[in-house]
Design a protein around this motif. Structure first.
Motif, PDB file in Angstrom:
ATOM      1  N   VAL A  77       0.837  -1.204   0.000  1.00  0.00           N
ATOM      2  CA  VAL A  77       0.000   0.000   0.000  1.00  0.00           C
ATOM      3  C   VAL A  77       0.871   1.253   0.000  1.00  0.00           C
ATOM      4  N   LEU A  78       1.914   1.257   0.805  1.00  0.00           N
ATOM      5  CA  LEU A  78       2.805   2.431   0.845  1.00  0.00           C
ATOM      6  C   LEU A  78       3.495   2.634  -0.505  1.00  0.00           C
ATOM      7  N   LYS A  79       3.938   1.540  -1.123  1.00  0.00           N
ATOM      8  CA  LYS A  79       4.559   1.667  -2.445  1.00  0.00           C
ATOM      9  C   LYS A  79       3.549   2.130  -3.478  1.00  0.00           C
ATOM     10  N   GLY A  80       2.321   1.649  -3.346  1.00  0.00           N
ATOM     11  CA  GLY A  80       1.291   2.086  -4.270  1.00  0.00           C
ATOM     12  C   GLY A  80       0.993   3.565  -4.144  1.00  0.00           C
ATOM     13  N   MET A  81       1.034   4.077  -2.925  1.00  0.00           N
ATOM     14  CA  MET A  81       0.769   5.504  -2.713  1.00  0.00           C
ATOM     15  C   MET A  81       1.858   6.382  -3.302  1.00  0.00           C
ATOM     16  N   CYS A  82       3.034   5.799  -3.535  1.00  0.00           N
ATOM     17  CA  CYS A  82       4.102   6.572  -4.191  1.00  0.00           C
ATOM     18  C   CYS A  82       3.678   6.992  -5.597  1.00  0.00           C
ATOM     19  N   PHE A  83       2.829   6.188  -6.226  1.00  0.00           N
ATOM     20  CA  PHE A  83       2.402   6.460  -7.593  1.00  0.00           C
ATOM     21  C   PHE A  83       0.988   7.032  -7.651  1.00  0.00           C
ATOM     22  N   MET A  84       0.438   7.366  -6.495  1.00  0.00           N
ATOM     23  CA  MET A  84      -0.905   7.933  -6.460  1.00  0.00           C
ATOM     24  C   MET A  84      -0.911   9.297  -7.144  1.00  0.00           C
TER      25      MET A  84
ATOM     26  N   PRO B 114      -1.406  12.038   9.609  1.00  0.00           N
ATOM     27  CA  PRO B 114      -1.290  11.512  10.988  1.00  0.00           C
ATOM     28  C   PRO B 114      -1.050   9.998  11.016  1.00  0.00           C
ATOM     29  N   LEU B 115      -1.622   9.308  10.065  1.00  0.00           N
ATOM     30  CA  LEU B 115      -1.452   7.855  10.029  1.00  0.00           C
ATOM     31  C   LEU B 115      -0.041   7.482   9.596  1.00  0.00           C
ATOM     32  N   LEU B 116       0.504   8.239   8.634  1.00  0.00           N
ATOM     33  CA  LEU B 116       1.850   7.953   8.144  1.00  0.00           C
ATOM     34  C   LEU B 116       2.908   8.218   9.213  1.00  0.00           C
ATOM     35  N   THR B 117       2.728   9.284   9.956  1.00  0.00           N
ATOM     36  CA  THR B 117       3.748   9.648  10.953  1.00  0.00           C
ATOM     37  C   THR B 117       3.846   8.610  12.069  1.00  0.00           C
ATOM     38  N   LYS B 118       2.745   7.932  12.346  1.00  0.00           N
ATOM     39  CA  LYS B 118       2.787   6.901  13.390  1.00  0.00           C
ATOM     40  C   LYS B 118       3.645   5.713  12.982  1.00  0.00           C
ATOM     41  N   LEU B 119       3.815   5.537  11.661  1.00  0.00           N
ATOM     42  CA  LEU B 119       4.590   4.394  11.184  1.00  0.00           C
ATOM     43  C   LEU B 119       6.091   4.667  11.145  1.00  0.00           C
ATOM     44  N   VAL B 120       6.486   5.884  11.441  1.00  0.00           N
ATOM     45  CA  VAL B 120       7.912   6.222  11.393  1.00  0.00           C
ATOM     46  C   VAL B 120       8.705   5.368  12.381  1.00  0.00           C
ATOM     47  N   CYS B 121       8.089   5.046  13.497  1.00  0.00           N
ATOM     48  CA  CYS B 121       8.780   4.271  14.530  1.00  0.00           C
ATOM     49  C   CYS B 121       8.498   2.768  14.420  1.00  0.00           C
ATOM     50  N   CYS B 122       7.969   2.334  13.297  1.00  0.00           N
ATOM     51  CA  CYS B 122       7.651   0.912  13.127  1.00  0.00           C
ATOM     52  C   CYS B 122       8.919   0.078  13.226  1.00  0.00           C
ATOM     53  N   ASP B 123       8.804  -1.074  13.909  1.00  0.00           N
ATOM     54  CA  ASP B 123      10.000  -1.903  14.081  1.00  0.00           C
ATOM     55  C   ASP B 123      10.260  -2.794  12.868  1.00  0.00           C
ATOM     56  N   GLN B 124       9.426  -2.712  11.833  1.00  0.00           N
ATOM     57  CA  GLN B 124       9.645  -3.449  10.592  1.00  0.00           C
ATOM     58  C   GLN B 124      10.441  -2.573   9.620  1.00  0.00           C
TER      59      GLN B 124
ATOM     60  N   LEU C 245       7.788   6.834   0.055  1.00  0.00           N
ATOM     61  CA  LEU C 245       6.564   7.623  -0.100  1.00  0.00           C
ATOM     62  C   LEU C 245       6.813   9.091   0.219  1.00  0.00           C
ATOM     63  N   PHE C 246       7.552   9.349   1.288  1.00  0.00           N
ATOM     64  CA  PHE C 246       7.852  10.738   1.640  1.00  0.00           C
ATOM     65  C   PHE C 246       8.628  11.433   0.521  1.00  0.00           C
ATOM     66  N   ARG C 247       9.595  10.703  -0.054  1.00  0.00           N
ATOM     67  CA  ARG C 247      10.378  11.305  -1.135  1.00  0.00           C
ATOM     68  C   ARG C 247       9.528  11.543  -2.383  1.00  0.00           C
TER      69      ARG C 247
END
Length: 683
Positions: free
Chosen positions: A632-639, A653-663, A673-675
């Motif tokens: 989904v994140l890769k797909g949003m790169c091409f949105m 807000p949803l994206l920022t919560k994933l910044v600390c994801c341990d994966q 996606l940010f880039r």
């Protein structure tokens, strides 16, 4: 012997005299030979009868008229003889008559000649004679088409075809039906030759067949070739007739689809029964049958899809939708399977974990997924995988750079609370969850001494099979087969959207979106946090819970790709767009945003809960679902950038919560996606 010789002399006397029109005394005088040939148990007598008829033909061939009928009846009986010398002697003379005296075999006697050749083609004493008989049938067909047989010539369809149709079918149909029967001959060379001649004949003469005759050919000649596959039970067909499947089924299905595409204008009305044949086979539990039929379906779509009318696409999509619904692995909700998990998880885990490793067409699409999630035992692997991998190449789905599909809650409201660990659910999903909880409300403790087998998984020792074990084994096989069928059907949809998306009308595009969303909801509901966590408690920690993550991941890839295509042209300027295109874009944007937001919300909620070090379930669920989050994140790169900006307030807000994801993979996809989307918004 003396009586037979006397009959021969009497027959010769009659053949010396010319037979008048409308008289059949030649046929009558030769009938005793027919009766004797059919009923005599003496090899000597049968051999003598054949020799007598051969002598009559060689000496009086120019005088025989109605007598040809009895001659061919005698040779037809000789074709079934167990003595090879009798069969060869009779066939040599039939061959000589057709090649040198075909002009004598006219009118009603022609059908006797055809039936005689079909019987020789079916003889079991010599495959050489069978092959020659098929070749002679082809010669008879050529003579028939050239008009050498009264009433048998094919005429243009616009030249009084109705008045000659009955006569034409009377001559042509027995040859086609005979060749159709020969395609199931146990001898490979015979059935291959019959198959080639049958389809060569149809391809060469089909332009002059009427629609009525074509319908008869499909229903009475072509479809019966696959009857034993279509109406088979649960027993494995490959084990009983593996050779026929490998050498004939794939080829015959491809030839059938090619024939349909070649004569599409004449036979387009046969698309529904053709799809019914392919999808009936796809609903079988035998994985080889499923792969064969869906490979042929993809071949039909890729080769002939450009000719399909709007109604044909509607019929095709409806058939695929029904097949996806029918093959949902509802057995996974059965309490029997979970009871087995609790008592004998060593056996079931490896067998029931659903993956596409058995599927040659989709296997390579998920190389990036943690293999621990999809370990499967070798039991039930598709023996035709090497053969079908090339055939089903059109079903391949490239996940690199492609987008994903809607999660079970694609229709969920944006107002779902961010702190909830459970996915916003549709009514169907809530029903599914209730069924799971009902079946698992009384979990049994796993014995402390239960050992966890290392991979590959092996069955426990000293366990005698009983009725319950057989039921569970059947359940596992059914689940695996249905899961593979679902993956292959998703591959068929993928081939449609990749090759024909731009040619489809708005209703077909919307239908594809709905089909994918419906198929995905089952898998995603089964993979929800609540259900995964419940199943985790039934197995050892070292093993993943049962899941349909491959189905969800495959659907996500295709769904995101079509939504990206549908929204790629979204802009502020709506001029020049038709109402249909505008409707598709609006609906696709709504679905895309809802789906991405839902997956991100669930991921961010899981991430928020993962800080509780005591709750390892959340960490395991997040690890299992990370491949879908990444897609989904890769797909949003091409949105579409305008869509992303319009909904950035909800996404951020949803994206920022994933910044600390341990994966790490999730964080890497988030950085991409940010880039791609946020860097352009910075001053």
């Amino acid at each position: 012997m003396y009586a037979i010789d006397s009959l021969r002399q009497l027959g010769m006397k009659y053949l010396e005299r010319a037979e008048l029109a409308n008289f059949t005394f030649q046929n009558d005088i030769l009938k005793p030979f027919v009766v004797l040939m059919r009923n005599s148990r003496s090899e000597t007598i049968r051999s003598l009868i054949v020799d007598c008829i051969v002598q009559m033909i060689k000496s009086k061939v120019g005088s025989i008229k109605s007598g040809w009928r009895s001659v061919f009846m005698i040779f037809t009986a000789a074709a079934d003889d167990e003595l090879e010398s009798i069969v060869e002697s009779a066939f040599e003379n039939v061959e000589q008559v057709i090649l040198e005296h075909f002009d004598q075999v006219v009118g009603d006697c022609f059908m006797d000649c055809v039936n005689c050749l079909i019987r020789f083609a079916n003889n079991r004493t010599s495959h050489r004679i069978s092959l020659k008989a098929i070749a002679l049938l082809r010669i008879c067909e050529d003579r028939l088409a050239e008009g050498l047989i009264p009433g048998g010539a094919l005429r243009p369809l616009d030249v009084n075809m109705d008045t000659t149709f009955d006569v034409t079918e009377h001559y042509w149909f027995p040859m086609l039906a005979g060749l159709s029967d020969l395609t199931s001959d146990p001898r490979p060379e015979v059935r291959s030759c019959a198959l080639e001649v049958l389809f060569d004949l149809l391809n060469e003469r089909g332009t002059k067949f009427s629609s009525t005759f074509w319908e008869s050919i499909f229903h009475r000649v072509l479809f019966p070739i696959f009857d034993h596959v279509r109406h088979a039970g649960k027993e494995s067909l490959v084990s009983s007739d593996d050779e026929w499947f490998r050498e004939t089924s794939i080829h015959s299905l491809q030839l059938l689809c090619n024939l349909f595409n070649t004569f599409y204008k004449e036979v387009c009305f046969m698309l529904p029964p053709l799809l019914s044949l392919l999808l009936d086979c796809a609903k079988k539990t035998d994985q080889t049958v499923v792969s064969l039929s869906l490979g042929a379906l993809v071949h039909l779509i890729e080769v002939g899809g450009h000719q399909f009318s709007e109604s044909d696409w509607d019929t095709l999509l409806k058939s695929i939708r029904d097949a996806l619904y029918t093959t949902q692995p509802l057995e996974l909700l059965n309490a029997l399977g979970f009871e087995n998990l609790k008592n004998n998880n060593r056996v079931l885990i490896g067998d029931l974990e659903v993956n596409s490793g058995d599927s040659p067409s989709i296997k390579s699409d998920y190389d990036g997924v943690d293999s621990r999630q999809f370990d499967v035992s070798d039991n039930g692997r598709n023996p035709n995988a090497p053969v079908l991998a090339k055939q089903n190449s059109g079903v391949q789905m490239n996940t690199d750079g492609s987008e994903g599909l809607p999660s079970p809650s694609g229709s969920a409201s944006k107002s779902a609370e961010a702190g909830s660990l459970q996915r916003t659910q549709t009514i169907g999903q809530r029903i599914m969850d209730n069924l799971f909880l009902r079946n698992l409300s009384k979990p049994k403790a796993i014995p402390s001494d239960a050992s966890v087998p290392s991979s590959p998984i092996r069955a426990p020792e000293a366990v005698e099979p009983d009725i319950r074990d057989e039921e569970e084994s059947s359940l596992l096989g059914t689940c695996r087969s249905k899961c593979i069928t679902q993956l292959l059907l998703l591959g068929a949809i993928d081939s449609i959207q990749k090759k024909y998306w731009s040619k489809l009308k708005a209703p077909q595009k919307i239908a594809i979106m709905d089909i994918l969303l419906s198929a995905l909801e089952f898998a995603a509901s089964y993979n929800s946090y609540t259900n995964l966590r419940t199943r985790m408690h039934q197995i050892p920690d070292e093993r993943p819970p049962l899941n349909l993550l491959r189905q969800e991941l495959a659907g996500t890839v295709i769904y995101l790709e079509i939504l990206q295509k549908a929204t790629s042209g979204v802009s502020a300027d709506k001029e020049g767009e038709t109402d249909g295109e505008e409707k598709v874009e609006g609906l696709a944007e709504e679905k895309l945003v809802s789906f991405c937001e839902q997956v991100l919300r669930e991921a961010s909620d899981l991430q928020s809960g993962s800080g509780e070090t005591t709750n390892m379930d959340i960490h395991r669920v997040l690890e299992l679902r990370s491949p879908i989050i990444i897609k989904v994140l890769k797909g949003m790169c091409f949105m579409n950038q305008q869509i992303f900006r319009r909904h950035l307030r909800d996404f951020y807000p949803l994206l920022t919560k994933l910044v600390c994801c341990d994966q790490m993979d999730v964080r890497g996809a988030l950085g991409d996606l940010f880039r791609a989307q946020l860097k352009a918004l910075l001053p």
